[in-house]
Design a protein around this motif. Structure first.
Motif, PDB file in Angstrom:
ATOM      1  N   ILE A 198       0.824  -1.207   0.000  1.00 37.82           N
ATOM      2  CA  ILE A 198       0.000   0.000   0.000  1.00 37.82           C
ATOM      3  C   ILE A 198       0.857   1.257   0.000  1.00 37.82           C
ATOM      4  CG2 ILE A 198      -0.183  -0.012   2.524  1.00 37.82           C
ATOM      5  CD1 ILE A 198      -2.980   1.179   2.247  1.00 37.82           C
ATOM      6  N   ILE A 199       0.389   2.286  -0.722  1.00 40.74           N
ATOM      7  CA  ILE A 199       1.028   3.602  -0.733  1.00 40.74           C
ATOM      8  C   ILE A 199      -0.067   4.623  -0.472  1.00 40.74           C
ATOM      9  CG2 ILE A 199       2.318   5.292  -2.083  1.00 40.74           C
ATOM     10  CD1 ILE A 199       2.990   2.544  -3.790  1.00 40.74           C
ATOM     11  N   VAL A 200       0.062   5.376   0.606  1.00 39.17           N
ATOM     12  CA  VAL A 200      -0.923   6.401   0.954  1.00 39.17           C
ATOM     13  C   VAL A 200      -0.423   7.737   0.436  1.00 39.17           C
ATOM     14  CG1 VAL A 200      -2.139   7.578   2.825  1.00 39.17           C
ATOM     15  CG2 VAL A 200      -1.716   5.108   2.961  1.00 39.17           C
ATOM     16  N   VAL A 201      -1.245   8.354  -0.423  1.00 41.34           N
ATOM     17  CA  VAL A 201      -0.830   9.543  -1.165  1.00 41.34           C
ATOM     18  C   VAL A 201      -1.671  10.744  -0.747  1.00 41.34           C
ATOM     19  CG1 VAL A 201      -0.490  10.526  -3.456  1.00 41.34           C
ATOM     20  CG2 VAL A 201      -0.231   8.054  -3.115  1.00 41.34           C
ATOM     21  N   PRO A 202      -1.068  11.766  -0.123  1.00 40.81           N
ATOM     22  CA  PRO A 202      -1.795  12.988   0.224  1.00 40.81           C
ATOM     23  C   PRO A 202      -1.841  13.939  -0.973  1.00 40.81           C
ATOM     24  CG  PRO A 202       0.451  13.143   1.000  1.00 40.81           C
ATOM     25  CD  PRO A 202       0.332  11.803   0.315  1.00 40.81           C
ATOM     26  N   SER A 203      -2.602  15.010  -0.828  1.00 41.10           N
ATOM     27  CA  SER A 203      -2.589  16.072  -1.838  1.00 41.10           C
ATOM     28  C   SER A 203      -2.320  17.390  -1.109  1.00 41.10           C
ATOM     29  CB  SER A 203      -3.897  16.087  -2.645  1.00 41.10           C
ATOM     30  OG  SER A 203      -5.021  16.266  -1.805  1.00 41.10           O
ATOM     31  N   ALA A 204      -3.249  18.319  -1.104  1.00 43.49           N
ATOM     32  CA  ALA A 204      -3.044  19.592  -0.407  1.00 43.49           C
ATOM     33  C   ALA A 204      -4.380  20.305  -0.260  1.00 43.49           C
ATOM     34  CB  ALA A 204      -2.052  20.475  -1.167  1.00 43.49           C
ATOM     35  N   LYS A 205      -4.424  21.277   0.655  1.00 41.50           N
ATOM     36  CA  LYS A 205      -5.540  22.204   0.807  1.00 41.50           C
ATOM     37  C   LYS A 205      -6.901  21.507   0.855  1.00 41.50           C
ATOM     38  CE  LYS A 205      -3.067  26.167  -1.040  1.00 41.50           C
ATOM     39  NZ  LYS A 205      -3.064  27.319  -1.955  1.00 41.50           N
ATOM     40  N   ASN A 206      -7.033  20.582   1.779  1.00 44.60           N
ATOM     41  CA  ASN A 206      -8.290  19.858   2.006  1.00 44.60           C
ATOM     42  C   ASN A 206      -8.686  18.985   0.821  1.00 44.60           C
ATOM     43  OD1 ASN A 206     -10.325  19.227   3.906  1.00 44.60           O
ATOM     44  ND2 ASN A 206     -11.796  20.524   2.838  1.00 44.60           N
ATOM     45  N   GLY A 207      -7.707  18.620  -0.002  1.00 48.69           N
ATOM     46  CA  GLY A 207      -7.971  17.756  -1.148  1.00 48.69           C
ATOM     47  C   GLY A 207      -8.060  16.295  -0.756  1.00 48.69           C
ATOM     48  N   PRO A 208      -8.018  15.399  -1.743  1.00 45.24           N
ATOM     49  CA  PRO A 208      -8.206  13.971  -1.482  1.00 45.24           C
ATOM     50  C   PRO A 208      -6.956  13.268  -0.959  1.00 45.24           C
ATOM     51  CG  PRO A 208      -7.860  14.331  -3.816  1.00 45.24           C
ATOM     52  CD  PRO A 208      -7.914  15.692  -3.184  1.00 45.24           C
ATOM     53  N   VAL A 209      -7.167  12.082  -0.402  1.00 47.67           N
ATOM     54  CA  VAL A 209      -6.100  11.161  -0.036  1.00 47.67           C
ATOM     55  C   VAL A 209      -6.410   9.834  -0.715  1.00 47.67           C
ATOM     56  CG1 VAL A 209      -4.882   9.993   1.835  1.00 47.67           C
ATOM     57  CG2 VAL A 209      -5.844  12.274   2.214  1.00 47.67           C
TER      58      VAL A 209
END
Length: 436
Positions: A291-302
């Motif tokens: 598994i790879i958990v990928v954030p984004s920014a500014k209340n965006g998706p994960v």
């Protein structure tokens, strides 16, 4: 009689070895990179401090303090009895080596010309160093990269702008290089304007010499500020495969360690139908087996992605473990511990989720303050550093429980390091060793 004498000697030797082994402490775990040995923010060290304080006349649990010449957000790295940390010293950009007894051993100036950004948010000493115990590598936001021996002798130094083009990025190239098996990997995602001419590359260098091993052009259709990435690359590794993960310019991509070619990519982290031209990535992904958990920014998706993707997986639902539509961490990177995913949001909220399903167990406030440091885990505890200096210790698990709130009385934007049974905290003014 001879046999009995030999037998007694063998027994004595065995007992002596057993006694010596019982008196010899277990080898301390090193913290050689920004988020530890596996770049996942986890340590196997035990008996770490829970309650400590730097409040005047009420100091508690602090082993030592070493004053630093200037502020920075870089994390200290530790190998055996050496600690390395980058800093500013006026206009100088410096690499400092200290002992685990809290004494400065040496200091090297790599460049001059510090740039403070967004008031108190950062400066040119934001990237963290890395070490293999014999050498240490330091990178600064102006593009200067250097290698030194553990004793402070320069091995090589270069400016990535001379080799890979002028850095066109608003707040400096804060991405921290990754050291792995004698190679140094750099993510230089920046640029402006025409995607065909922007300078965005993933690079592998021979760590011993600085010689380029390969360069891969990082293609993206990101626009405006989204062309800039402040995130750091990470590694994915299991018993079948290993690759580099780069994050920025609206995409997360995986790259071959042999030649840098792209293995897979995932977009839609900045949805085209509701495009945000200021959605630059700062938080880095985190990987665990499968598994790879990928954030984004500014209340965006994960997004949680499977590790065996091929090609563009953006629209391939089978490539996802789960999706979370919003509440991404903006700066702190995620953490995966014992089948749980932790997301520390910039406002201090901590979200705990099931790694396999994405089910949320809690979403609770820790300390109401900006959070820039990434959470780390050890000994059943999660450490979160708030910007004004509060270090919150949360019990790991599905149930939210704050074990302690500790006041360091100074700004913190760097992530903690764990080694030698101690927690190492870098504030804007000093480096602290916390623990027995």
């Amino acid at each position: 009689m001879l046999h009995r004498s030999v037998s007694i000697r063998h027994c004595w030797l065995a007992c002596s070895l057993l006694l010596v082994s019982s008196l010899t402490p277990a080898r301390a775990e090193n913290w050689p990179q920004w988020r530890g040995a596996k770049l996942d923010g986890m340590s196997s060290e035990k008996n770490l401090p829970v309650t400590f304080s730097n409040v005047k006349d009420a100091e508690q649990g602090i082993s030592w303090k070493l004053d630093l010449p200037g502020a920075a957000g870089s994390t200290p790295v530790v190998w055996d009895d050496h600690i390395y940390v980058t800093s500013v010293d006026g206009e100088k950009l410096v690499l400092i080596c200290a002992s685990t007894a809290g004494k400065e051993l040496w200091r090297q100036t790599l460049a001059t010309g510090n740039k403070d950004v967004r008031g108190d948010e950062g400066n040119s000493a934001s990237p963290s160093p890395c070490t293999d115990g014999k050498h240490v590598w330091a990178f600064f936001a102006n593009g200067v990269l250097g290698c030194f021996t553990k004793d402070g002798q320069e091995v090589w130094k270069m400016d990535v702008q001379d080799r890979y083009g002028k850095l066109k990025i608003a707040f400096g190239m804060t991405s921290t290089p990754v050291l792995d098996n004698g190679k140094l990997y750099l993510q230089l995602i920046h640029g402006e304007g025409n995607p065909k001419t922007r300078e965005a590359v993933i690079v592998a260098l021979d760590a011993a010499t600085g010689k380029e091993l390969w360069k891969h052009d990082r293609v993206s259709d990101g626009k405006d500020e989204c062309e800039h990435s402040y995130a750091s690359p990470v590694m994915y590794r299991d018993d079948k495969q290993a690759y580099l993960i780069a994050h920025g310019a609206d995409y997360v991509t995986a790259h071959s360690l042999d030649d840098g070619h792209e293995l897979w990519r995932c977009g839609d982290l900045n949805p085209k139908g509701n495009y945000n031209p200021t959605l630059r990535f700062v938080a880095s992904p985190v990987a665990a087996e499968g598994i790879i958990v990928v954030p984004s920014a500014k209340n965006g998706p994960v997004y949680a992605l499977k590790a065996d993707g091929k090609g563009d997986v953006t629209d391939n639902e089978a490539a996802y473990v789960w999706k979370r539509a919003k509440e991404t961490p903006d700066v702190p990177s995620p953490l995966i511990v014992d089948g749980l995913v932790y997301l520390c949001r910039e406002n201090g909220n901590l979200i705990c989720m099931d790694a396999k399903t994405g089910e949320e167990y809690y979403n609770e406030r820790t300390t109401a303050d900006r959070h820039r440091a990434s959470p780390v885990y050890a000994d059943g505890k999660i450490y979160l550093c708030a910007r004004k200096g509060t270090v919150t210790v949360v019990k790991a698990g599905k149930n939210f429980e704050i074990l302690a709130k500790n006041d360091m009385v100074d700004s913190i934007s760097s992530s903690p390091a764990i080694s030698n049974g101690k927690l190492y905290l870098r504030t804007y003014k000093a480096l602290y060793a916390i623990g027995k």
